[in-house]
Design an enzyme around this catalytic site. Sequence first.
Site, PDB file in Angstrom:
ATOM      1  N   ASP A 109       0.836  -1.206   0.000  1.00 38.17           N
ATOM      2  CA  ASP A 109       0.000   0.000   0.000  1.00 38.17           C
ATOM      3  C   ASP A 109       0.869   1.254   0.000  1.00 38.17           C
ATOM      4  OD1 ASP A 109      -2.336   1.895   1.099  1.00 38.17           O
ATOM      5  OD2 ASP A 109      -3.257  -0.005   0.518  1.00 38.17           O
ATOM      6  N   ARG A 157      -5.247  16.657   3.295  1.00 36.31           N
ATOM      7  CA  ARG A 157      -4.251  15.605   3.536  1.00 36.31           C
ATOM      8  C   ARG A 157      -2.898  16.045   2.969  1.00 36.31           C
ATOM      9  NH1 ARG A 157      -3.530   9.197   2.091  1.00 36.31           N
ATOM     10  NH2 ARG A 157      -3.459   8.485   4.217  1.00 36.31           N
ATOM     11  N   TRP A 159      -5.950   1.854  -7.145  1.00 34.44           N
ATOM     12  CA  TRP A 159      -5.912   3.258  -7.585  1.00 34.44           C
ATOM     13  C   TRP A 159      -6.695   4.083  -6.572  1.00 34.44           C
ATOM     14  CZ3 TRP A 159      -5.307   5.144 -13.103  1.00 34.44           C
ATOM     15  CH2 TRP A 159      -5.633   6.504 -13.236  1.00 34.44           C
ATOM     16  N   ASP A 160      -5.981   4.894  -5.805  1.00 36.55           N
ATOM     17  CA  ASP A 160      -6.603   5.644  -4.721  1.00 36.55           C
ATOM     18  C   ASP A 160      -6.804   7.100  -5.132  1.00 36.55           C
ATOM     19  OD1 ASP A 160      -7.608   6.169  -2.193  1.00 36.55           O
ATOM     20  OD2 ASP A 160      -5.909   5.291  -1.129  1.00 36.55           O
ATOM     21  N   ASN A 200      -7.467  10.602  -2.689  1.00 35.38           N
ATOM     22  CA  ASN A 200      -7.677  10.894  -1.274  1.00 35.38           C
ATOM     23  C   ASN A 200      -8.058  12.326  -0.915  1.00 35.38           C
ATOM     24  OD1 ASN A 200      -7.509   8.521   0.336  1.00 35.38           O
ATOM     25  ND2 ASN A 200      -5.391   8.306  -0.325  1.00 35.38           N
ATOM     26  N   ASP A 259     -12.824   2.633   4.574  1.00 36.74           N
ATOM     27  CA  ASP A 259     -11.667   2.455   5.450  1.00 36.74           C
ATOM     28  C   ASP A 259     -12.082   1.889   6.801  1.00 36.74           C
ATOM     29  OD1 ASP A 259      -9.726   3.160   3.691  1.00 36.74           O
ATOM     30  OD2 ASP A 259      -9.590   5.247   4.328  1.00 36.74           O
TER      31      ASP A 259
HETATM   32  C1  GLA Z   1      -6.866   5.608   1.681  1.00 34.96           C
HETATM   33  C2  GLA Z   1      -7.296   4.174   1.434  1.00 34.96           C
HETATM   34  C3  GLA Z   1      -6.606   3.255   2.398  1.00 34.96           C
HETATM   35  C4  GLA Z   1      -5.113   3.401   2.261  1.00 34.96           C
HETATM   36  C5  GLA Z   1      -4.707   4.852   2.478  1.00 34.96           C
HETATM   37  C6  GLA Z   1      -3.255   5.067   2.172  1.00 34.96           C
HETATM   38  O1  GLA Z   1      -7.389   6.086   2.874  1.00 34.96           O
HETATM   39  O2  GLA Z   1      -8.675   4.043   1.523  1.00 34.96           O
HETATM   40  O3  GLA Z   1      -6.991   1.917   2.158  1.00 34.96           O
HETATM   41  O4  GLA Z   1      -4.711   2.960   1.000  1.00 34.96           O
HETATM   42  O5  GLA Z   1      -5.462   5.725   1.652  1.00 34.96           O
HETATM   43  O6  GLA Z   1      -2.861   6.369   2.338  1.00 34.96           O
END
Ligand code: GLA
Length: 744
Positions: A365, A442, A476-477, A479, A547
Amino acid sequence: MKITVDEKRQVFLLHTENTTYGMAVVDGRFLEHLYYGGRLEDTDIRYLLRTDEAPLVPSQNKRETGAFLDCAPMEYPETGMGDYRESALCVRSIAGHRASELAYAGYEVMEGKPKLPGLPATWGSQADCSTLKIFLKDQLLGLKVTLLYSVFAGSDAVVRSVLAENEGKEPVYIEKILSACLDMDDQDFQVMGLFGSWARERHIQRMPLGYGRQNISSFKGESSHQEHPFMALVTPETTQETGRVYAMNFVYSGNFLAQAEKNQFDSVRMLMGIHPEGFCWKLEPGAQFTAPEVVMVYSGEGLGKMTRTFHDLYRTHLIRSPYLHQKRPILINNWEATYFDFDETKLLDIAREAAELGIEMLVMDDGWFGKRSSDDSSLGDWFVNEEKLKGGLNDLVEKVKALGLKFGIWIEPEMISPDSELYRKHPDWAIQIPGRDITQSRAQYVLDLSRDEVVDGVYQMIADVLRSADISYVKWDMNRQLTTMGSYALPADRQGELFHRYMLGVYRMQERLITDFPDILLENCSGGGARFDAGMLYYSPQIWCSDDTDAIERLEIQEGTALVYPVSAMGAHVSVCPNHAVGRTTPFETRGDVALLGTFGYELDITKLSPQEKELVKEQVARYHQYNDLIREGDYYRLGSVRENGIYDSWMIVDKDKSRALLFYVQVRRRVNVKSRFVRLKGLDPEKNYAAKECCFAGESGTASEWIPADKTVYSGRALMEAGMRLASAYGDFRSRLVEFTQE
Ligand code: GLA
């Protein structure tokens, strides 16, 4: 599926298996909504339009044209001429006037379905799908609007989108272009939607529809944690099996508006489309704009039917991934195990232990790139952090593979950290308004993906990483939400296009990734589940749900998600207790059973599990292999919700030929001195007999006999559905059980 056009009566009907959607031309020019509901064969239903009632139609009562426009059931209502309900279309001319008058200008029926350029959408072949196009024109603006409707063999969904073309000589500005409108009489409707927050996504809410306008929306640049691009209007008696349900779901991942409006005449207008807030699209002569697709489902048999219609449509006509019908590798993700604090040794320790227990893939991750050791830096620097991974990525991947695991990796390509090499080199690549601080969230900014050079630049870096080692999976995130909307690449009168152009850039990048790397399994994610939507499902067969990995919190999150989306798409993992998000301790078995209703994996430091827990991992892995085909492909039925009853949660999966089923039951709250409970099963064949087998029961002090009354193991489907399965109360909270039914 059938499309019927009655040219004499100017009536258009779209028939699905069990429903009919209709519209008609009135006064030779107005396209009115005629009917949506249970299937009708007859085209002689113009009486539903009530055109003989006051204020009559404009050709008979021109002096009250305004009253007509404000009460007629419109198929695609516009701003500016007299319909004061919420409009679907608002166009501003170059002279600054906001009005349009779209008149009926013809139709076309085609087999199959056209692609929507650059957008995710359902697809179908000439054999299993038909499309109706209705053409509308505004003479003064030279604007042509095409309403597209498709129906599919074996499905009760109708999908809609809108194409606007400027056939005039001057540009026009589209200030609002929603994708679907549904006008009908009120039926004492209630509005259902999915609401929440980070780690509390998609909780179901149902509330009465009063006079005025009720919105569900996002203008955060993503579909969002908080509100969801889904709305259903339901009649008050609606349950899983009964009641009328009119649902809309948006195949789009950016800003959206879903609205229900009850007006002075007790009629209701339901709308869905791109949120007009911050939206303005300049349409030059000759140019086209396509509004994304809305999926509409009508069910006369309650919510369960609606749910299964969405699930089936998305599994047969939306998700394209080759992994859709495959058992996905059981993964272990290191996020909750290590957060940013890992190196090659730690990852290999996890991989070694995971391999021994039957887990099939290690996912590395956040934190492997640039100089990232917290979330303060390095987004955009897509090269390996060699302090953490001393031998580089390929070396690590080969070592993981040598242990018998596949390898997956996390990326967040849409973002840029102010503290990154990329930002120092290309500060203009961030979305921003010159002269203003960019809002940090963030500690990161959003890349201006409306620009091809930005998409190309970031994509190349990511593609280099993916080519540098044998990578089987990408998470693929995304945030943060979008703010300070400004692009260096757009002129002043196109800045209002940025939200949508950003989404088109995301889609372009994902399309490229799955085209260039067709073997990679893509999982989308957005700070948990902020972009769990039908748009993303076009690119990835699974999306991280939330999460919050606590099994009990997940009951509500997964219930809301599965209301619309197939369970095969729900990213769900077993994590450690006390749970990191809520501090709750639940039995390991319960965590496994809840995660089984999804893609299934682990997200914990497996090296720290007790020997007993490791044995349970082996059992869960075996159970996944045994039941995933059924869970992934079967029909989902909701039996009970802890949200409503406060005590237990229960659902079932039944295979398509009703020969096998799985019952999940979670006793959330133990009550003392109560009798066993009868839970009525659903979806079985009343004429068949089923043998019941206990697969899993949860709790340290639990025994199978505590759960299963020992007096019966073969049941008739009819008895299970009419009278119910007998479930004893077990000792303790958060206890789950899993029962398999097999046709005798
Ligand atoms: C998000 C994702 C998590 C993790 C974090 C990493 O919150 O939902 O699963 O990958 O980012 O920063």
